[in-house]
Design a protein around this motif. Structure first.
Motif, PDB file in Angstrom:
ATOM      1  N   HIS A 180       7.160  22.973  -1.499  1.00 26.99           N
ATOM      2  CA  HIS A 180       5.708  22.955  -1.333  1.00 26.99           C
ATOM      3  C   HIS A 180       5.354  23.403   0.085  1.00 26.99           C
ATOM      4  CE1 HIS A 180       5.174  20.617  -5.034  1.00 26.99           C
ATOM      5  NE2 HIS A 180       6.246  19.944  -4.640  1.00 26.99           N
ATOM      6  N   ALA A 181       4.173  23.994   0.203  1.00 24.70           N
ATOM      7  CA  ALA A 181       3.645  24.356   1.511  1.00 24.70           C
ATOM      8  C   ALA A 181       3.181  23.098   2.231  1.00 24.70           C
ATOM      9  CB  ALA A 181       2.469  25.319   1.356  1.00 24.70           C
ATOM     10  N   VAL A 182       3.157  23.176   3.551  1.00 26.12           N
ATOM     11  CA  VAL A 182       2.604  22.115   4.389  1.00 26.12           C
ATOM     12  C   VAL A 182       1.499  22.749   5.225  1.00 26.12           C
ATOM     13  CG1 VAL A 182       3.058  20.495   6.275  1.00 26.12           C
ATOM     14  CG2 VAL A 182       4.766  20.810   4.463  1.00 26.12           C
ATOM     15  N   HIS A 183       0.301  22.180   5.144  1.00 20.18           N
ATOM     16  CA  HIS A 183      -0.842  22.660   5.920  1.00 20.18           C
ATOM     17  C   HIS A 183      -0.919  21.863   7.213  1.00 20.18           C
ATOM     18  CE1 HIS A 183      -2.906  25.065   2.680  1.00 20.18           C
ATOM     19  NE2 HIS A 183      -1.898  24.501   2.045  1.00 20.18           N
ATOM     20  N   CYS A 184      -1.029  22.577   8.332  1.00 24.71           N
ATOM     21  CA  CYS A 184      -1.074  21.957   9.655  1.00 24.71           C
ATOM     22  C   CYS A 184      -2.500  22.024  10.203  1.00 24.71           C
ATOM     23  CB  CYS A 184      -0.138  22.691  10.610  1.00 24.71           C
ATOM     24  SG  CYS A 184       1.568  22.758  10.032  1.00 24.71           S
ATOM     25  N   TRP A 193       0.837  -1.205   0.000  1.00 26.19           N
ATOM     26  CA  TRP A 193       0.000   0.000   0.000  1.00 26.19           C
ATOM     27  C   TRP A 193       0.867   1.247   0.000  1.00 26.19           C
ATOM     28  CZ3 TRP A 193      -3.408  -1.517   4.776  1.00 26.19           C
ATOM     29  CH2 TRP A 193      -4.301  -2.535   4.406  1.00 26.19           C
ATOM     30  N   ARG A 194       1.861   1.286   0.889  1.00 25.59           N
ATOM     31  CA  ARG A 194       2.714   2.470   1.056  1.00 25.59           C
ATOM     32  C   ARG A 194       3.510   2.779  -0.204  1.00 25.59           C
ATOM     33  NH1 ARG A 194       5.725   5.916   0.655  1.00 25.59           N
ATOM     34  NH2 ARG A 194       6.794   7.160   2.227  1.00 25.59           N
ATOM     35  N   ASN A 195       3.929   1.742  -0.913  1.00 22.94           N
ATOM     36  CA  ASN A 195       4.719   1.944  -2.123  1.00 22.94           C
ATOM     37  C   ASN A 195       3.875   2.198  -3.367  1.00 22.94           C
ATOM     38  OD1 ASN A 195       7.317   1.909  -1.119  1.00 22.94           O
ATOM     39  ND2 ASN A 195       7.561  -0.296  -1.353  1.00 22.94           N
ATOM     40  N   HIS A 196       2.576   2.048  -3.283  1.00 27.80           N
ATOM     41  CA  HIS A 196       1.712   2.295  -4.440  1.00 27.80           C
ATOM     42  C   HIS A 196       1.846   3.769  -4.837  1.00 27.80           C
ATOM     43  CE1 HIS A 196      -1.854   2.693  -6.928  1.00 27.80           C
ATOM     44  NE2 HIS A 196      -1.820   1.378  -7.050  1.00 27.80           N
ATOM     45  N   PRO A 197       1.987   4.067  -6.125  1.00 36.39           N
ATOM     46  CA  PRO A 197       2.173   5.463  -6.553  1.00 36.39           C
ATOM     47  C   PRO A 197       1.074   6.414  -6.070  1.00 36.39           C
ATOM     48  CG  PRO A 197       2.564   3.965  -8.385  1.00 36.39           C
ATOM     49  CD  PRO A 197       2.048   3.127  -7.248  1.00 36.39           C
ATOM     50  N   ASP A 198      -0.152   5.938  -5.956  1.00 38.39           N
ATOM     51  CA  ASP A 198      -1.251   6.800  -5.495  1.00 38.39           C
ATOM     52  C   ASP A 198      -1.101   7.198  -4.037  1.00 38.39           C
ATOM     53  OD1 ASP A 198      -2.368   6.613  -8.014  1.00 38.39           O
ATOM     54  OD2 ASP A 198      -3.880   5.122  -7.432  1.00 38.39           O
ATOM     55  N   VAL A 199      -0.373   6.416  -3.262  1.00 35.74           N
ATOM     56  CA  VAL A 199      -0.105   6.732  -1.859  1.00 35.74           C
ATOM     57  C   VAL A 199       1.214   7.487  -1.749  1.00 35.74           C
ATOM     58  CG1 VAL A 199       0.394   5.735   0.420  1.00 35.74           C
ATOM     59  CG2 VAL A 199      -1.439   4.772  -1.001  1.00 35.74           C
ATOM     60  N   ARG A 200       2.233   6.942  -2.369  1.00 35.38           N
ATOM     61  CA  ARG A 200       3.604   7.459  -2.235  1.00 35.38           C
ATOM     62  C   ARG A 200       3.727   8.919  -2.655  1.00 35.38           C
ATOM     63  NH1 ARG A 200       6.635   3.753  -5.407  1.00 35.38           N
ATOM     64  NH2 ARG A 200       6.708   5.292  -7.036  1.00 35.38           N
ATOM     65  N   GLN A 201       2.946   9.353  -3.646  1.00 31.60           N
ATOM     66  CA  GLN A 201       3.074  10.722  -4.152  1.00 31.60           C
ATOM     67  C   GLN A 201       2.740  11.793  -3.108  1.00 31.60           C
ATOM     68  OE1 GLN A 201       0.207  11.943  -7.161  1.00 31.60           O
ATOM     69  NE2 GLN A 201      -1.243  10.393  -6.417  1.00 31.60           N
ATOM     70  N   PHE A 202       2.021  11.404  -2.036  1.00 31.64           N
ATOM     71  CA  PHE A 202       1.622  12.373  -1.020  1.00 31.64           C
ATOM     72  C   PHE A 202       2.412  12.240   0.278  1.00 31.64           C
ATOM     73  CE2 PHE A 202      -2.282  11.846  -3.626  1.00 31.64           C
ATOM     74  CZ  PHE A 202      -2.281  13.131  -4.159  1.00 31.64           C
ATOM     75  N   MET A 203       3.482  11.459   0.259  1.00 30.23           N
ATOM     76  CA  MET A 203       4.294  11.240   1.443  1.00 30.23           C
ATOM     77  C   MET A 203       5.536  12.128   1.410  1.00 30.23           C
ATOM     78  SD  MET A 203       2.771   9.055   3.224  1.00 30.23           S
ATOM     79  CE  MET A 203       1.591   7.743   3.185  1.00 30.23           C
ATOM     80  N   TYR A 204       6.062  12.434   2.607  1.00 28.76           N
ATOM     81  CA  TYR A 204       7.320  13.177   2.671  1.00 28.76           C
ATOM     82  C   TYR A 204       8.444  12.367   2.047  1.00 28.76           C
ATOM     83  CZ  TYR A 204       5.376  16.692   5.822  1.00 28.76           C
ATOM     84  OH  TYR A 204       4.647  17.712   6.363  1.00 28.76           O
ATOM     85  N   SER A 205       8.452  11.080   2.298  1.00 26.52           N
ATOM     86  CA  SER A 205       9.454  10.182   1.742  1.00 26.52           C
ATOM     87  C   SER A 205       8.829   9.482   0.537  1.00 26.52           C
ATOM     88  CB  SER A 205       9.855   9.162   2.821  1.00 26.52           C
ATOM     89  OG  SER A 205      10.703   8.203   2.271  1.00 26.52           O
ATOM     90  N   TYR A 239       8.471  21.853   2.377  1.00 23.24           N
ATOM     91  CA  TYR A 239       8.829  20.509   1.914  1.00 23.24           C
ATOM     92  C   TYR A 239       9.419  20.614   0.512  1.00 23.24           C
ATOM     93  CZ  TYR A 239       8.304  15.928  -0.181  1.00 23.24           C
ATOM     94  OH  TYR A 239       8.554  14.764  -0.854  1.00 23.24           O
ATOM     95  N   PHE A 240      10.591  20.015   0.336  1.00 28.02           N
ATOM     96  CA  PHE A 240      11.253  19.993  -0.974  1.00 28.02           C
ATOM     97  C   PHE A 240      11.167  18.582  -1.530  1.00 28.02           C
ATOM     98  CE2 PHE A 240      15.143  19.770  -3.657  1.00 28.02           C
ATOM     99  CZ  PHE A 240      14.807  20.776  -4.561  1.00 28.02           C
ATOM    100  N   ASP A 241      10.571  18.411  -2.687  1.00 31.30           N
ATOM    101  CA  ASP A 241      10.357  17.085  -3.264  1.00 31.30           C
ATOM    102  C   ASP A 241      11.483  16.628  -4.187  1.00 31.30           C
ATOM    103  OD1 ASP A 241      10.005  18.458  -5.666  1.00 31.30           O
ATOM    104  OD2 ASP A 241       7.875  17.970  -5.855  1.00 31.30           O
TER     105      ASP A 241
END
Length: 173
Positions: A154-158, A22-34, A147-149
């Motif tokens: 990119h901005a980070v919303h808290c 799940w974590r490595n799926h592109p649809d998930v991974r694209q929104f992670m810091y790592s 956050y630098f990709d």
């Protein structure tokens, strides 16, 4: 989804390959810091450490016994404040995210007795930002160019949700 039985349970070593997929799926991974693809060895090291950390709760969200998502809470700063993270199985049914969110927040405020749950969403992840707002989170700030990709900042919303706000919101639904 009301006829299905949701459940949160502690993540076990036997869940590692599924959660990693799940974590490595592109649809998930694209929104992670790592955003790199995590190796099985790296994932096993993370789990060995995180699962022994008393400040963390690693959970699997199931519907009728079928795993549908992962949730984590990490107590920070004060024992009653935690950051949360989550993701769904890429093939999860529409509406699963909201059900996972409600179950996880109920767990956070009742079982973990948290005072506050904190969240962060990358600025370009509009879906996550709306999701948190629908669950009752308040936006508490925007960290500009935080956050630098690898090519862009990119901005980070808290966001934050207090236990008394959740109780109020849960009774209104």
């Amino acid at each position: 989804m009301s006829d299905l039985l949701p459940l949160l349970r502690t993540m076990q070593e036997g869940d590692l390959s599924l959660v990693l997929a799940w974590r490595n799926h592109p649809d998930v991974r694209q929104f992670m810091y790592s955003q790199h693809e995590i190796s099985p060895v790296e994932h096993a090291r993370w789990f060995a450490s995180a699962s022994q950390d008393p400040q963390r709760a690693l959970l699997i969200y199931q519907i009728d016994g079928t795993p549908q998502g992962f949730v984590s809470f990490h107590r920070v700063r004060a024992s009653a404040i935690a950051e949360w993270g989550f993701y769904l199985a890429p093939d999860a049914q529409r509406g699963t995210g909201h059900a996972l969110g409600r179950a996880a927040l109920d767990y956070a405020f009742t079982t973990l007795n948290l005072h506050k749950v904190c969240a962060e969403a990358l600025g370009f992840n509009e879906r996550s930002r709306r999701f948190h707002e629908r669950l009752g989170f308040q936006q508490e700030g925007i960290l500009r160019d935080h956050y630098f990709d690898g090519s862009r900042y990119h901005a980070v919303h808290c966001f934050g949700l207090l236990a008394n706000e959740w109780c109020r919101g849960a009774s209104e639904s």
